[in-house]
Write a protein that holds these residues in place. Sequence first.
Motif, PDB file in Angstrom:
ATOM      1  N   VAL A 117      48.744  43.813  52.928  1.00 19.34           N
ATOM      2  CA  VAL A 117      49.505  43.053  51.937  1.00 19.34           C
ATOM      3  C   VAL A 117      49.568  43.825  50.626  1.00 19.34           C
ATOM      4  CG1 VAL A 117      48.955  40.798  52.918  1.00 19.34           C
ATOM      5  CG2 VAL A 117      47.497  41.722  51.130  1.00 19.34           C
ATOM      6  N   ILE A 118      50.649  43.564  49.885  1.00 18.23           N
ATOM      7  CA  ILE A 118      50.789  44.052  48.525  1.00 18.23           C
ATOM      8  C   ILE A 118      51.298  42.894  47.676  1.00 18.23           C
ATOM      9  CG2 ILE A 118      53.122  44.966  48.975  1.00 18.23           C
ATOM     10  CD1 ILE A 118      52.487  47.169  46.851  1.00 18.23           C
ATOM     11  N   VAL A 119      50.741  42.741  46.489  1.00 14.64           N
ATOM     12  CA  VAL A 119      51.224  41.745  45.537  1.00 14.64           C
ATOM     13  C   VAL A 119      52.301  42.416  44.696  1.00 14.64           C
ATOM     14  CG1 VAL A 119      50.594  40.351  43.522  1.00 14.64           C
ATOM     15  CG2 VAL A 119      49.071  40.432  45.505  1.00 14.64           C
ATOM     16  N   LEU A 120      53.479  41.780  44.678  1.00 10.78           N
ATOM     17  CA  LEU A 120      54.611  42.335  43.928  1.00 10.78           C
ATOM     18  C   LEU A 120      54.729  41.710  42.537  1.00 10.78           C
ATOM     19  CD1 LEU A 120      57.209  42.369  46.836  1.00 10.78           C
ATOM     20  CD2 LEU A 120      55.745  44.246  46.044  1.00 10.78           C
ATOM     21  N   THR A 121      54.468  40.412  42.433  1.00 11.44           N
ATOM     22  CA  THR A 121      54.440  39.716  41.140  1.00 11.44           C
ATOM     23  C   THR A 121      53.332  38.684  41.176  1.00 11.44           C
ATOM     24  OG1 THR A 121      55.953  37.932  41.787  1.00 11.44           O
ATOM     25  CG2 THR A 121      56.959  39.925  40.843  1.00 11.44           C
ATOM     26  N   GLY A 122      52.889  38.257  40.012  1.00  9.42           N
ATOM     27  CA  GLY A 122      51.833  37.259  39.938  1.00  9.42           C
ATOM     28  C   GLY A 122      50.471  37.878  40.169  1.00  9.42           C
ATOM     29  N   SER A 123      49.542  37.046  40.624  1.00  6.63           N
ATOM     30  CA  SER A 123      48.184  37.515  40.900  1.00  6.63           C
ATOM     31  C   SER A 123      47.506  36.532  41.836  1.00  6.63           C
ATOM     32  CB  SER A 123      47.386  37.665  39.599  1.00  6.63           C
ATOM     33  OG  SER A 123      47.348  36.432  38.895  1.00  6.63           O
ATOM     34  N   ALA A 124      46.406  36.991  42.432  1.00  8.98           N
ATOM     35  CA  ALA A 124      45.688  36.162  43.391  1.00  8.98           C
ATOM     36  C   ALA A 124      44.247  36.617  43.501  1.00  8.98           C
ATOM     37  CB  ALA A 124      46.361  36.248  44.768  1.00  8.98           C
ATOM     38  N   GLY A 125      43.406  35.697  43.934  1.00 12.78           N
ATOM     39  CA  GLY A 125      42.023  36.017  44.259  1.00 12.78           C
ATOM     40  C   GLY A 125      41.880  36.058  45.765  1.00 12.78           C
ATOM     41  N   LEU A 126      41.355  37.150  46.291  1.00 15.59           N
ATOM     42  CA  LEU A 126      41.192  37.337  47.724  1.00 15.59           C
ATOM     43  C   LEU A 126      39.715  37.470  48.053  1.00 15.59           C
ATOM     44  CD1 LEU A 126      42.566  37.874  50.519  1.00 15.59           C
ATOM     45  CD2 LEU A 126      42.448  40.314  49.927  1.00 15.59           C
ATOM     46  N   ALA A 127      39.265  36.649  48.986  1.00 14.74           N
ATOM     47  CA  ALA A 127      37.890  36.751  49.473  1.00 14.74           C
ATOM     48  C   ALA A 127      37.929  37.283  50.896  1.00 14.74           C
ATOM     49  CB  ALA A 127      37.211  35.390  49.439  1.00 14.74           C
ATOM     50  N   VAL A 128      37.153  38.319  51.144  1.00 20.60           N
ATOM     51  CA  VAL A 128      36.990  38.888  52.476  1.00 20.60           C
ATOM     52  C   VAL A 128      35.517  38.716  52.822  1.00 20.60           C
ATOM     53  CG1 VAL A 128      37.161  40.972  53.877  1.00 20.60           C
ATOM     54  CG2 VAL A 128      38.875  40.536  52.098  1.00 20.60           C
TER      55      VAL A 128
END
Length: 108
Positions: free
Chosen positions: A52-63
Motif C-alpha cells: 500500500v501507499i498513502v497518496l493523501t491524508g494519513s493513517a496509523g498502521l499496526a502490524v
Amino acid sequence: MENIFHGVKARLDEEEITELLSRPGIRIERIVSTGQASPPDFWYDQPNDEWVIVLTGSAGLAVEGEAERTLAPGDTAFLPARKRHRVVWTDVDRPTVWLAVHFGADLR
C-alpha cells in the motif's frame, strides 16, 4: 477512472474501496478513508501479499509484533501474506486515499 482522485468525497459513512484492476495474480484498489479504522480487536489476516501507499491524508498502521507507525503521503507498507495488521486510525480532517496492490499466485 482516469484520475485516482476523481470522485473522492470529503466524508463517507464507510470506507470506500474501488477496484481499479483485477487480473489473475493481482488486484489493485483505491481505498478512501475519512476517519474509519479497523474494528476494535479485528486484525486482517490475508492469504496474499499486499503493498500500500498513502497518496493523501494519513493513517496509523499496526502490524503484529511491530510498533504502530504513522503513514503520510508517499509512505508505503508491504504486508506479507498472513501477517496480521490493522488500521488504527485515519485522518478525520481530510480523506486518506490509499492505493493497495494485492498479489499472489492464488489471487483471482
